[in-house]
Scaffold this motif. Structure first.
Motif, PDB file in Angstrom:
ATOM      1  N   VAL A 137     -12.919   0.602   8.832  1.00 50.08           N
ATOM      2  CA  VAL A 137     -11.675   0.261  10.020  1.00 50.08           C
ATOM      3  C   VAL A 137     -11.632   0.169  10.952  1.00 50.08           C
ATOM      4  N   VAL A 138     -11.211   0.573  12.560  1.00 49.03           N
ATOM      5  CA  VAL A 138     -10.875   0.604  13.100  1.00 49.03           C
ATOM      6  C   VAL A 138      -9.609   0.564  13.241  1.00 49.03           C
ATOM      7  N   VAL A 139      -8.760   2.016  14.428  1.00 43.77           N
ATOM      8  CA  VAL A 139      -7.342   1.871  14.844  1.00 43.77           C
ATOM      9  C   VAL A 139      -6.930   1.717  16.506  1.00 43.77           C
ATOM     10  N   LEU A 157      -5.468   0.535   3.726  1.00 44.57           N
ATOM     11  CA  LEU A 157      -5.614   0.578   2.228  1.00 44.57           C
ATOM     12  C   LEU A 157      -5.799  -0.594   1.410  1.00 44.57           C
ATOM     13  N   ALA A 158      -4.614  -0.962   1.554  1.00 40.50           N
ATOM     14  CA  ALA A 158      -4.792  -2.095   1.384  1.00 40.50           C
ATOM     15  C   ALA A 158      -5.692  -3.619   1.969  1.00 40.50           C
ATOM     16  N   ALA A 159      -5.574  -3.616   3.195  1.00 39.53           N
ATOM     17  CA  ALA A 159      -6.778  -4.624   3.558  1.00 39.53           C
ATOM     18  C   ALA A 159      -7.688  -3.640   3.203  1.00 39.53           C
ATOM     19  N   VAL A 160      -8.621  -2.999   2.951  1.00 36.56           N
ATOM     20  CA  VAL A 160      -9.562  -2.548   3.206  1.00 36.56           C
ATOM     21  C   VAL A 160      -9.927  -2.492   1.371  1.00 36.56           C
ATOM     22  N   ARG A 161      -8.615  -2.967   0.204  1.00 36.26           N
ATOM     23  CA  ARG A 161      -8.648  -3.072  -1.185  1.00 36.26           C
ATOM     24  C   ARG A 161      -9.222  -4.566  -1.190  1.00 36.26           C
ATOM     25  N   HIS A 162      -8.252  -5.055  -0.363  1.00 37.89           N
ATOM     26  CA  HIS A 162      -9.254  -7.152   0.085  1.00 37.89           C
ATOM     27  C   HIS A 162     -10.719  -7.084   0.554  1.00 37.89           C
ATOM     28  N   GLU A 182     -14.162 -10.113   3.083  1.00 37.61           N
ATOM     29  CA  GLU A 182     -13.575 -10.262   4.365  1.00 37.61           C
ATOM     30  C   GLU A 182     -12.826  -8.951   4.533  1.00 37.61           C
ATOM     31  N   GLY A 183     -13.150  -8.479   6.116  1.00 37.77           N
ATOM     32  CA  GLY A 183     -11.575  -8.615   6.245  1.00 37.77           C
ATOM     33  C   GLY A 183     -10.535  -8.914   7.374  1.00 37.77           C
ATOM     34  N   GLN A 184      -9.770  -8.336   7.699  1.00 40.15           N
ATOM     35  CA  GLN A 184      -8.995  -8.946   8.479  1.00 40.15           C
ATOM     36  C   GLN A 184      -7.894  -7.749   9.646  1.00 40.15           C
ATOM     37  N   PHE A 185      -6.831  -8.632  10.795  1.00 37.70           N
ATOM     38  CA  PHE A 185      -6.621  -7.857  11.036  1.00 37.70           C
ATOM     39  C   PHE A 185      -5.018  -7.511  10.774  1.00 37.70           C
ATOM     40  N   VAL A 186      -4.653  -5.930  10.584  1.00 36.27           N
ATOM     41  CA  VAL A 186      -3.795  -5.597  10.496  1.00 36.27           C
ATOM     42  C   VAL A 186      -2.792  -5.506  11.747  1.00 36.27           C
ATOM     43  N   ASP A 187      -1.482  -5.592  12.169  1.00 39.95           N
ATOM     44  CA  ASP A 187      -0.320  -5.371  13.164  1.00 39.95           C
ATOM     45  C   ASP A 187       0.760  -4.429  12.139  1.00 39.95           C
TER      46      ASP A 187
END
Length: 410
Positions: A102-104, A195-200, A206-211
């Motif tokens: 994760v990067v925040v 955490l929802a994106a990490v679960r995915h 496949e990671g994703q952009f969380v906004d």
């Protein structure tokens, strides 16, 4: 990477988070992840994150590396000092990201892109990476707000998202909420989204952009005003110390302060009127339902207030505590003396570099039956873990000294 904090295992042990955040919203988000065992690597400028300058400071603190503000929300983190405007500093950052989950970041939109380390660049080097951005008005990737370039702090989000507009003693006096909910609520929602994106990512690779936008989070928190407007055509304003749909429900005076009483359900209302010594009110059809009491809110509030105002908070607690929904309005002194707080370990003591004393900060409210949650280590000094983190990333001592001599790290 081995967690150099050597902490008790948490539910997120093994999750590596690169934390570029500052101020309150972003650090609170990553703090939540760290409290659950994630390895949070806080990337700071060479002279440290700006909130290190915020107090309060310990009276005997000889270092003044940070005050209470920074200590509270940066516990359980490692600090690496990097100059992201330096080519070698960016190379170090990219190397750390390759092994991260994760990067925040909570810079203004476009800052990371201009540095050459935006989402698309990082995703190309780490397909599974979850990249989370927490901004005042979101990121154009998800929806270009007309305010995208506006700077935002807690009070701005509170104002624009609706919560100030429904808070206050009367319709003409809106009030800011005391805690920085314009920061804290977006932080919590960001932690959930991450955490929802990490679960995915764990399921798909496949990671994703969380906004997350602070404005949006405040709007979501104020969800009631949306359906009130849609269903009833209302434009809610400040609601005082009551509730627009429930009665009695709110603050009531005591002889030595204030208490809260909430009895919207008929069984609680009947019991309250019996305790008040006025059981006839419980049988009165004018007050026989929550809807009826809400229609006569002024009368109901006056009746309960007249009873409560003649008694102390302790007296009211002895009568209502455990019987109807009730709670005293506590000061921090009351909270620290409350046996509940001790039983739930809600205050943690931490060391403070430069001071001979330990200090108290609020602990995590999350309790889990199998894994540890909460404060384990104090907040770090600027760059305290730079050498250890880089060594675990494969840098030799001579490489680290070369980077430090070039002022790419500290």
């Amino acid at each position: 990477m081995t967690d150099t904090l050597q902490r008790a295992p948490g539910a997120l042990t093994g999750l590596k988070v690169i934390d570029l955040t500052q101020m309150l919203a972003g650090p609170f988000c990553t703090m939540m992840l760290g409290d659950q065992g994630a390895t949070v690597i806080k990337i700071e400028p060479l002279d440290g994150e700006p909130t290190r300058l915020f107090g309060p400071f310990a009276a005997d603190d000889q270092l003044k590396s940070f005050g209470g503000y920074f200590q509270s929300v940066n516990r359980n983190k490692l600090s690496v000092a990097l100059d992201l405007k330096h080519a070698q500093g960016r190379e170090v950052f990219l190397r750390l990201v390759q092994e991260a989950d994760v990067v925040v970041e909570n810079f203004r939109a476009g800052v990371m892109d201009r540095l050459g380390i935006g989402y698309e660049t990082l995703a190309a080097t780490n397909r599974k990476l979850v990249y989370a951005a927490l901004r005042g008005f979101g990121d154009p990737r998800s929806g270009a707000s007309p305010y995208v370039d506006w700077p935002a702090f807690d009070v701005v989000a509170q104002a624009m998202g609706g919560i100030i507009g429904i808070t206050g003693p009367d319709a003409d006096t809106p009030l800011k909420i005391g805690p920085g909910v314009g920061d804290l609520v977006p932080a919590m929602m960001s932690a959930f989204a991450i955490l929802a994106a990490v679960r995915h990512a764990d399921k798909t690779g496949e990671g994703q952009f969380v906004d997350l936008a602070m404005y949006d989070s405040m709007l979501a928190l104020c969800e009631r005003i949306i359906y009130q407007h849609s269903y009833a055509g209302q434009v809610p304003g400040p609601e005082g110390n009551g509730h627009p749909l429930l009665c009695p429900f709110g603050l009531f005076p005591a002889s030595d302060g204030w208490v809260t009483i909430a009895c919207p359900r008929e069984n609680f209302w009947l019991l309250l009127t019996e305790i008040m010594g006025q059981p006839e009110l419980g049988r009165d059809p004018r007050y026989g339902s929550n809807e009826a009491r809400t229609a006569r809110k002024g009368e109901v509030v006056a009746l309960v207030s007249e009873w409560s105002a003649r008694r102390s908070k302790a007296e009211i607690q002895s009568l209502l505590g455990g019987r109807v929904p009730f709670g005293p309005v506590n000061t921090v002194a009351d909270i620290l003396a409350d046996p509940h707080v001790a039983a739930r370990s809600m205050v943690a003591e931490v060391d403070h570099p430069g001071s001979a004393h330990r200090y108290s900060i609020a602990n995590s409210p999350i309790r889990m039956s199998k894994t540890f949650s909460g404060v384990q280590t104090r907040s770090p000094l600027t760059g305290e873990h730079t050498d250890a983190v880089l060594a675990e990333a494969g840098y030799k001592p001579s490489d680290i000294e070369t980077l430090r001599a070039a002022c790419a790290i500290a």
